[in-house]
Design a protein around this motif. Sequence first.
Motif, mmCIF file in Angstrom:
data_model
loop_
_atom_site.group_PDB
_atom_site.id
_atom_site.type_symbol
_atom_site.label_atom_id
_atom_site.label_comp_id
_atom_site.label_asym_id
_atom_site.label_seq_id
_atom_site.Cartn_x
_atom_site.Cartn_y
_atom_site.Cartn_z
ATOM 1 N N ALA A 55 54.687 46.603 46.260
ATOM 2 C CA ALA A 55 55.715 45.572 46.091
ATOM 3 C C ALA A 55 56.197 45.017 47.429
ATOM 4 C CB ALA A 55 56.897 46.123 45.303
ATOM 5 N N CYS A 56 56.098 45.785 48.484
ATOM 6 C CA CYS A 56 56.619 45.385 49.795
ATOM 7 C C CYS A 56 55.572 44.710 50.678
ATOM 8 C CB CYS A 56 57.181 46.605 50.517
ATOM 9 S SG CYS A 56 55.898 47.782 51.002
ATOM 10 N N THR A 57 54.434 44.358 50.122
ATOM 11 C CA THR A 57 53.340 43.798 50.926
ATOM 12 C C THR A 57 53.724 42.461 51.545
ATOM 13 O OG1 THR A 57 51.718 44.909 49.526
ATOM 14 C CG2 THR A 57 50.920 43.089 50.880
ATOM 15 N N VAL A 58 53.476 42.348 52.839
ATOM 16 C CA VAL A 58 53.653 41.112 53.600
ATOM 17 C C VAL A 58 52.396 40.927 54.443
ATOM 18 C CG1 VAL A 58 56.184 41.305 53.684
ATOM 19 C CG2 VAL A 58 54.803 42.246 55.559
ATOM 20 N N LEU A 59 52.248 39.759 55.040
ATOM 21 C CA LEU A 59 51.139 39.527 55.955
ATOM 22 C C LEU A 59 51.628 39.687 57.386
ATOM 23 C CD1 LEU A 59 49.379 36.388 54.407
ATOM 24 C CD2 LEU A 59 48.964 38.811 53.942
ATOM 25 N N VAL A 60 50.962 40.516 58.143
ATOM 26 C CA VAL A 60 51.248 40.690 59.565
ATOM 27 C C VAL A 60 49.994 40.252 60.305
ATOM 28 C CG1 VAL A 60 51.839 42.303 61.403
ATOM 29 C CG2 VAL A 60 52.863 42.580 59.132
ATOM 30 N N ASP A 61 50.131 39.172 61.050
ATOM 31 C CA ASP A 61 48.987 38.560 61.739
ATOM 32 C C ASP A 61 47.832 38.311 60.778
ATOM 33 O OD1 ASP A 61 50.299 38.409 64.210
ATOM 34 O OD2 ASP A 61 49.677 40.439 64.772
ATOM 35 N N GLY A 62 48.175 37.881 59.561
ATOM 36 C CA GLY A 62 47.178 37.499 58.570
ATOM 37 C C GLY A 62 46.625 38.624 57.725
ATOM 38 N N THR A 82 56.177 36.279 54.665
ATOM 39 C CA THR A 82 56.728 36.909 53.472
ATOM 40 C C THR A 82 56.554 35.942 52.312
ATOM 41 O OG1 THR A 82 58.963 36.010 53.692
ATOM 42 C CG2 THR A 82 58.483 38.054 54.911
ATOM 43 N N VAL A 83 56.925 36.384 51.131
ATOM 44 C CA VAL A 83 56.778 35.527 49.951
ATOM 45 C C VAL A 83 57.579 34.233 50.101
ATOM 46 C CG1 VAL A 83 58.662 36.551 48.581
ATOM 47 C CG2 VAL A 83 56.621 35.601 47.426
ATOM 48 N N GLU A 84 58.663 34.267 50.860
ATOM 49 C CA GLU A 84 59.441 33.052 51.092
ATOM 50 C C GLU A 84 58.659 32.011 51.888
ATOM 51 O OE1 GLU A 84 62.581 36.333 50.664
ATOM 52 O OE2 GLU A 84 60.638 36.140 51.632
ATOM 53 N N GLY A 85 57.657 32.446 52.634
ATOM 54 C CA GLY A 85 56.856 31.540 53.438
ATOM 55 C C GLY A 85 55.608 31.013 52.744
ATOM 56 N N LEU A 86 55.418 31.351 51.480
ATOM 57 C CA LEU A 86 54.213 30.914 50.765
ATOM 58 C C LEU A 86 54.063 29.404 50.710
ATOM 59 C CD1 LEU A 86 53.651 33.230 47.672
ATOM 60 C CD2 LEU A 86 52.187 32.923 49.651
ATOM 61 N N LYS A 87 55.164 28.695 50.636
ATOM 62 C CA LYS A 87 55.080 27.233 50.509
ATOM 63 C C LYS A 87 54.401 26.588 51.714
ATOM 64 C CE LYS A 87 59.787 26.565 52.177
ATOM 65 N NZ LYS A 87 60.497 27.804 51.983
ATOM 66 N N GLN A 88 54.344 27.311 52.841
ATOM 67 C CA GLN A 88 53.728 26.796 54.056
ATOM 68 C C GLN A 88 52.219 27.043 54.097
ATOM 69 O OE1 GLN A 88 55.860 29.124 56.895
ATOM 70 N NE2 GLN A 88 57.795 28.092 56.548
ATOM 71 N N LEU A 115 51.309 38.514 45.292
ATOM 72 C CA LEU A 115 51.036 37.176 45.815
ATOM 73 C C LEU A 115 50.561 37.230 47.265
ATOM 74 C CD1 LEU A 115 54.018 35.153 44.311
ATOM 75 C CD2 LEU A 115 51.591 34.836 43.774
ATOM 76 N N MET A 116 51.186 38.062 48.069
ATOM 77 C CA MET A 116 50.810 38.147 49.478
ATOM 78 C C MET A 116 49.413 38.748 49.639
ATOM 79 S SD MET A 116 53.316 36.564 50.607
ATOM 80 C CE MET A 116 52.855 36.531 52.319
ATOM 81 N N SER A 117 49.098 39.780 48.874
ATOM 82 C CA SER A 117 47.750 40.348 48.928
ATOM 83 C C SER A 117 46.723 39.342 48.425
ATOM 84 C CB SER A 117 47.665 41.626 48.086
ATOM 85 O OG SER A 117 48.349 42.677 48.713
ATOM 86 N N SER A 118 47.078 38.612 47.378
ATOM 87 C CA SER A 118 46.168 37.609 46.814
ATOM 88 C C SER A 118 45.904 36.490 47.813
ATOM 89 C CB SER A 118 46.754 37.021 45.528
ATOM 90 O OG SER A 118 46.904 38.023 44.550
#
Length: 162
Positions: A55-62, A82-88, A115-118
């Motif tokens: 649940a806590c997955t984010v992207l760090v340097d992609g 983070t999920v808040e940055g998906l729109k970018q 979503l971040m893993s996907s």
Amino acid sequence: MTKVLWTQQMIISTNINGKLVEKSVEPRKLLSDFIREDCGLTGTHVGCEHGVCGACTVLVDGTAVRSCLMFAVQADGAEIKTVEGLKQEKNGPPLQDAFSECHGLQCGFCTPGILMSSLEFLETNPNPCTKDITEMLSGHLCRCTGYKGMIEAIHKVSNKNL
């Protein structure tokens, strides 16, 4: 007798969703707590705190990482999404729309991490088969959907890239 505890603080500088963030943190502060508490980005959820649920997955340097297993100081100088940055992101809005259209979310607790893993997965696998998607999703725990809608959503977004 009053005891005074000395807490060491470190200043970290990171880019979160395109914004430079400089904050003072304790070296033992988890990245998930830093994102939620210090940066006010509460879309990153904390479930198991052991790296199991995703649940806590984010992207760090992609790269998709479990932010509950990483210290904030380890992200010094990194680019975090983070999920808040998906729109970018190129596939961000289509992915969110597809999850909604394909009923790939129920309670929504696990959704940000998935979503971040996907997003990372689609960057390296633009036209995945169901087996590949299922394998990627196996690192996430969802108790509501049964994953069928998520698989359909990821297929839908990947087919747009053909």
